[in-house]
Design a protein around this motif. Structure first.
Motif, short mmCIF file in Angstrom:
data_model
loop_
_atom_site.label_atom_id
_atom_site.label_comp_id
_atom_site.label_asym_id
_atom_site.label_seq_id
_atom_site.Cartn_x
_atom_site.Cartn_y
_atom_site.Cartn_z
N ILE A 71 0.85 -1.20 0.00
CA ILE A 71 0.00 0.00 0.00
C ILE A 71 0.89 1.26 0.00
N PHE A 72 1.90 1.27 0.87
CA PHE A 72 2.60 2.53 1.11
C PHE A 72 3.90 2.73 0.33
N THR A 73 4.73 1.70 0.22
CA THR A 73 6.04 1.93 -0.41
C THR A 73 5.90 2.45 -1.85
N PRO A 74 5.07 1.83 -2.69
CA PRO A 74 4.94 2.37 -4.05
C PRO A 74 4.40 3.82 -4.07
N TRP A 75 3.54 4.10 -3.11
CA TRP A 75 2.98 5.48 -3.05
C TRP A 75 4.08 6.48 -2.69
N VAL A 76 4.88 6.14 -1.69
CA VAL A 76 5.98 7.03 -1.30
C VAL A 76 6.93 7.22 -2.49
N LEU A 77 6.97 6.20 -3.37
CA LEU A 77 7.79 6.30 -4.59
C LEU A 77 6.99 6.90 -5.76
N HIS A 124 -5.36 2.87 8.41
CA HIS A 124 -5.61 3.64 9.63
C HIS A 124 -4.40 3.61 10.56
N ALA A 125 -3.71 2.48 10.61
CA ALA A 125 -2.55 2.35 11.51
C ALA A 125 -1.45 3.36 11.16
N TYR A 126 -1.46 3.81 9.92
CA TYR A 126 -0.40 4.74 9.47
C TYR A 126 -0.90 6.19 9.38
N VAL A 127 -1.94 6.49 10.13
CA VAL A 127 -2.57 7.80 10.00
C VAL A 127 -1.59 8.95 10.28
N LYS A 128 -0.66 8.75 11.19
CA LYS A 128 0.28 9.84 11.50
C LYS A 128 1.22 10.09 10.33
N ASP A 129 1.70 9.03 9.73
CA ASP A 129 2.57 9.18 8.56
C ASP A 129 1.79 9.80 7.40
N LEU A 130 0.58 9.31 7.19
CA LEU A 130 -0.26 9.84 6.12
C LEU A 130 -0.49 11.33 6.29
N ARG A 179 2.59 13.28 5.38
CA ARG A 179 2.88 13.31 3.94
C ARG A 179 1.85 14.12 3.15
N LEU A 180 0.59 14.04 3.59
CA LEU A 180 -0.47 14.72 2.84
C LEU A 180 -0.61 16.18 3.24
N ARG A 181 -0.26 16.45 4.51
CA ARG A 181 -0.48 17.82 4.97
C ARG A 181 0.78 18.50 5.53
N GLY A 182 1.90 17.77 5.44
CA GLY A 182 3.14 18.34 5.98
C GLY A 182 4.00 18.92 4.86
N GLY A 208 -2.40 7.74 -4.34
CA GLY A 208 -1.63 6.49 -4.47
C GLY A 208 -1.62 5.59 -3.25
N TYR A 209 -2.03 6.10 -2.09
CA TYR A 209 -2.06 5.26 -0.89
C TYR A 209 -3.42 4.59 -0.72
N LYS A 210 -4.36 4.96 -1.59
CA LYS A 210 -5.72 4.42 -1.44
C LYS A 210 -5.81 3.01 -1.98
N THR A 211 -6.76 2.26 -1.43
CA THR A 211 -6.99 0.90 -1.93
C THR A 211 -8.43 0.79 -2.42
N GLU A 212 -8.61 0.06 -3.50
CA GLU A 212 -9.96 -0.27 -3.95
C GLU A 212 -10.06 -1.77 -3.87
N VAL A 213 -10.85 -2.24 -2.91
CA VAL A 213 -10.87 -3.67 -2.59
C VAL A 213 -12.13 -4.33 -3.14
N HIS A 214 -11.92 -5.41 -3.85
CA HIS A 214 -13.04 -6.17 -4.44
C HIS A 214 -13.08 -7.53 -3.76
N GLU A 215 -14.01 -7.69 -2.84
CA GLU A 215 -14.08 -8.95 -2.08
C GLU A 215 -14.95 -9.98 -2.80
N LEU A 216 -14.54 -11.23 -2.68
CA LEU A 216 -15.33 -12.32 -3.24
C LEU A 216 -16.05 -13.02 -2.09
N ASP A 217 -17.35 -13.12 -2.22
CA ASP A 217 -18.15 -13.76 -1.16
C ASP A 217 -17.70 -15.18 -0.91
#
Ligand SMILES: [Zn+2]
Ligand SMILES: [Zn+2]
Length: 298
Positions: free
Chosen positions: A82-88, A111-117, A120-123, A131-140
């Motif tokens: 989620i994060f390394t490619p975004w930071v890149l 959520h666990a990385y909210v401080k880092d986010l 990066r987003l507001r600092g 790029g840090y967002k996820t679009e999740v497609h769950e299979l029932d």
């Protein structure tokens, strides 16, 4: 059109073996990588593959992944993905397909990385807001064969249910213009695999060292037989399915990998050879290879 490739990013298990990164694979078609699982080390392994000449695995270009099941060994690299490619500077949100619970996992990790986010987003560090967002497609859970769950100009992906105990577990079949590749994830031998892997170009399947299992306690033997595939049973499956190439990964050797009193690499080598012999002795005479980290099959 470029040839479809299967690249093994990590062939390991929960054991933190120095030689095997966590389970993760990539199917590469026309310069786009489709990841299957994200075990520990996934982005560093992709980077290694990039430096071996695979452009599609440049870390900032990783943007789609299919998860077989939520066991830690297959998913602890999710924060990395989620994060390394975004930071890149990846701008595209990460597309994820997988079992129920994946959405919560992605949400909770984010959520666990909210401080880092926040930094990066507001600092002061300029970072893109997508790029840090996820679009999740769950299979029932409960569907045997999901049909085609993903399709683009390169690939069609068929998900189907395998049997790895109580946890919802999926295998994936990738169909491209020049290849069919089936990736088992973790599972005991299942009938549907014979059908899905029939005449596939590559069947990438988990595998246990049969003789090794015999050294374990009865309770462990029962557990392993119920949720994983012994080499001799993989042979039986492959005899029916007849893949053009059988590749083993996620091999369980049943040995203490932290015993420094013997040469680990050498001991594993002996067991790897034994696995191939077990498969042959069980009657499979097709082509079979033990997959290793960063192996490429095309
Ligand atoms: Zn596993
Ligand atoms: Zn598992």
């Amino acid at each position: 059109m470029t040839k479809t490739k299967l690249l093994l990013l990590g062939t390991g298990t929960p054991n933190a073996c120095p030689e095997n990164s966590g389970p993760a694979s990539a199917i590469i078609v026309n310069d786009q990588a489709y990841l299957i699982d994200f075990g520990p080390g996934v982005v560093r392994q992709a980077s290694k593959a990039y430096f071996k000449g695979i452009d599609a695995l440049r870390p900032d270009r990783l943007n789609i992944a299919f998860c077989t099941h939520l066991h830690t060994d297959h998913t602890v690299g999710l924060a990395d993905l989620i994060f390394t490619p975004w930071v890149l500077e990846r701008e595209k949100p990460l597309q994820l397909y997988g079992p129920q619970g994946l959405k919560d996992m992605a949400k909770d990790i984010t959520h666990a990385y909210v401080k880092d986010l926040d930094m990066r987003l507001r600092g002061d560090e300029p970072a893109n807001p997508t790029g840090y967002k996820t679009e999740v497609h769950e299979l029932d859970a409960g569907t045997k064969d999901y049909g085609i769950i993903y399709k683009d100009n390169n690939v069609q992906v068929n998900a189907f249910t395998v049997n790895h105990g109580r946890l919802q577990s999926l295998a994936y079949k990738f169909i491209t213009e020049d290849k069919t590749i089936v990736v088992s994830g973790d599972t005991c031998p299942v009938e549907i695999m014979k059908e899905k892997a029939r005449d596939a170009d590559i069947l990438l399947h988990e595998c246990e060292y049969t003789k090794g299992l015999e050294t374990r306690s009865e309770q462990w033997q029962i557990y392993h037989r119920n949720v994983h595939t012994l080499s001799v049973d993989l042979a039986k499956l492959a005899i029916v399915a007849k893949p053009k190439l059988l590749v083993t990964y996620h091999r369980i050797y049943h040995m203490n990998v932290f015993d420094r009193s013997f040469d680990l690499k050498q001991e594993m080598e002996i067991r790897k050879q034994a696995i191939l012999e077990e498969i042959k002795d069980a009657g499979y005479n097709g082509k079979v290879i033990n997959g290793e980290d960063l192996d490429i099959f095309e």
